[in-house]
Design an enzyme around this catalytic site. Structure first.
Site, PDB file in Angstrom:
ATOM      1  N   GLY A  25      10.485  -8.236   4.710  1.00  0.00           N
ATOM      2  CA  GLY A  25      11.334  -9.242   5.326  1.00  0.00           C
ATOM      3  C   GLY A  25      11.209  -9.403   6.826  1.00  0.00           C
ATOM      4  CE  LYS A  28       4.808  -7.151   4.942  1.00  0.00           C
ATOM      5  NZ  LYS A  28       6.272  -7.081   4.852  1.00  0.00           N
ATOM      6  CG  ASP A  52       3.858  -8.616  -1.362  1.00  0.00           C
ATOM      7  OD1 ASP A  52       4.190  -8.018  -2.400  1.00  0.00           O
ATOM      8  OD2 ASP A  52       4.647  -8.858  -0.436  1.00  0.00           O
TER       9      ASP A  52
END
Length: 595
Positions: A25, A28, A52
């Protein structure tokens, strides 16, 4: 600390490989996208990659991505891709099993597929693609820069360490087997893995950009990450502090508190900040979506806060967190899980609920499955009726390995024991050990309340998916001795009278849409979320700061969307001038009468 320079990526000095990492959060994805855009608009050929499991690269770039490079409309020279763990695992399985089709019987092929269905296969398959991008020069030869939008910190550290873990495992393993199936499937990639390790540690090729917020917990996490990555050989590092805020409203309590909170966090981290090349990115009033928004992220002007006109808006019905606790308390026992995107406040919400239930006289156990857990720092004290634990991967793996060796070694000859020891050195062992610990924590809900602060969304989904795969394997392996808590895990997770899942988000586009996607995944697994918690809201804050007024107004549509489209019940928590640390602060948050 205001003397820190603004973050402005320089195309003339940027390394070939750029990794953005940090606590969930912190921004990035936005910063990696903005950096890739800046490099491409300077005439460079750039590949932007998300590793991710819960990637939101598609949403930020407003482009549908796959696991192959996709040109970004309107930006010459910029391609992007998602390493999708599920798709990568399917391709990995097919690469191993495909050549056997028509040779082995169907029953044998099904057995191989089952053995390769767990979350460890998902992770190693994703790593397989990741390693190819940095260890196989030919595959990315046409690009000047490869920018990685990596997963939240715990996953990133694991991803980085896998290169060395698997390299060592391949060196030591002489058996030809592992929990991933035929070792030949990995051996073919050995040269690429070795090249990936070298590239990650080469300061002339790779820069690691640590992204943080001007918040105490976020900066602590960045410092821990920095040290661990240095130990892995990644020494070329920078720090970018995203969301820096200053105000020109001297009499506005909220904006002054926000400014002071950031100032104190930076002051406390002064030594760490001074140890690296460090930069600031100011807080923006807009959600960073699309190419136009990404350009604004690195601009100096705050032109997006002018000419604000207040609009009439009726807030949807929302509950206090105390009302959610009232409903949870009626169950008398069971498991409460907080889930959602990294950085939205899952740990704080979990701790506040646990403290509230303990204050009401219940036996409560608070635990975390998050590799980057900081529950103990959030509580900062002890309370009657409240116990605390963390699932530590290293400890769980050591204990699991010892248990397996004790149970099986007496029945094995020397060569078989050596084979078992080699197999237990595989990174897959950690996945199994953590999964068993998770099942153990869930089982404690039979005796009282268990509050689980789970990992960021991608890790949590892999963990829950592991339970499905593991259950299938148990059904296939008759006569295998397994703990009762493992056998009953899925039953407990799916029982709404036993398990209550809370989706935590902040009123912004990406956290809400990611939570909505998670909700659909849970429903496909026959798990219905109990409630949503909208955290850190500026709604009704009464600020006179133009930037914060614009951010408050932007919340309207997101709160309406959650209440009307996604959630059966919604709890709302206001922005906190002080981070809720300590028992008193958490109790005040959970029992607040503000709505």
């Amino acid at each position: 600390m205001n003397a820190l320079p603004r973050y402005q990526p320089d195309p003339a000095t940027a390394m070939r490989y750029l990794f953005f990492t940090g606590k969930g959060g912190v921004g990035k994805t936005s910063l990696s996208c903005a950096t890739a855009l800046r490099l491409a608009e300077a005439g460079k050929r750039v590949l932007l990659v998300s590793t991710d499991p819960a990637s939101n690269l598609d949403e930020v770039l407003e482009t549908k991505l796959t696991n192959h490079p996709t040109p970004i409309p309107g930006v010459s020279g910029l391609d992007a891709l998602n390493i999708n763990p599920v798709e990568a695992a399917a391709a990995y399985r097919e690469r191993l099993i495909g050549p056997m089709r028509g040779i082995l019987p169907e029953s044998a092929l099904r057995s191989m597929e089952e053995q390769l269905s767990g979350s460890c296969t998902v992770e190693i398959a994703a790593f397989d693609e990741f390693a190819g991008l940095i260890g196989d020069a030919a595959s990315v030869a046409s690009y000047d820069h490869i920018v990685f939008d990596t997963a939240p910190t715990g996953h990133t550290l694991r991803l980085m360490s896998l290169a060395k873990a698997w390299d060592q495992f391949l060196d030591d393993n002489q058996s030809g087997t592992s929990c991933l199936g035929p070792l030949a499937g990995l051996e073919k990639q050995r040269a690429i893995y070795e090249a990936a390790v070298v590239t990650l540690a080469d300061p002339q090729l790779t820069t690691l950009v640590l992204v943080s917020r001007p918040q105490r917990a976020s900066l602590r996490e960045a410092q821990r990450t920095s040290l661990e990555l240095q130990q892995l050989g990644v020494t070329q590092q920078q720090l970018v502090i995203n969301g820096s805020f200053t105000t020109d409203c001297p009499h506005d309590a909220l904006s002054q508190a926000m400014q002071e909170l950031g100032r104190r966090a930076l002051e406390q981290a002064r030594d760490f900040i001074a140890s690296l090349p460090s930069f600031l990115v100011p807080l923006k009033a807009i959600n960073i979506l699309g190419v136009a928004g990404l350009r604004k992220l690195l601009e100096n002007e705050q032109s997006d806060v002018t000419s604000l006109q207040k609009k009439e808006w009726q807030a949807p019905p929302m509950l206090r967190l105390s009302e959610i606790v009232d409903e949870l308390e009626k169950h008398g026992r069971g498991v409460i899980m907080t889930m959602g995107k990294g950085g939205v406040g899952k740990t704080t919400v979990a701790a506040a609920i646990a403290v509230s239930l303990a204050k009401r006289g219940h036996a409560v156990h608070l635990s975390t499955t998050d590799p980057a857990a900081h529950v103990a720092q959030t509580l900062d004290g002890q309370m009657d009726g409240l116990t605390l634990s963390k699932i530590d991967p290293a400890e769980e793996t050591a204990a699991y390995t010892a248990t397996v060796m004790a149970e099986q070694s007496a029945h094995l000859d020397e060569s078989a024991r050596a084979l078992l020891e080699e197999d237990l050195r595989s990174p897959c062992t950690e996945e199994i050990a953590v999964f068993r610990a998770f099942a153990r924590e869930v089982a404690q809900g039979e005796k009282g309340f268990v509050v689980l602060d789970t990992a960021p969304t991608g890790h949590t989904l892999l963990l829950l998916d592991a339970s499905e795969a593991y259950q299938r394997e148990l059904e296939r392996q008759t006569g295998t001795s397994q703990p009762e808590e493992v056998l009953r895990l899925l039953e407990r997770l799916r029982d709404p009278h036993y398990t209550s899942m809370l989706l935590v988000a902040v009123p912004e586009a990406t956290p809400i849409h990611e939570a909505a996607a998670l909700q659909e995944d849970l429903r496909r697994a026959r798990i219905e979320p109990f409630a949503w918690v909208m955290n850190q809201s500026l709604l009704g804050c009464g600020t006179c700061d133009p930037l914060l007024m614009r951010r408050e107004e932007s919340e309207h549509r997101f709160l309406t969307e959650v209440a009307q489209k996604h959630a059966k019940r919604v709890a709302w928590l206001p922005w906190q001038a002080e981070e809720p640390v300590g028992l008193a602060a958490l109790l005040a948050l959970s029992e607040s009468k503000t709505s």
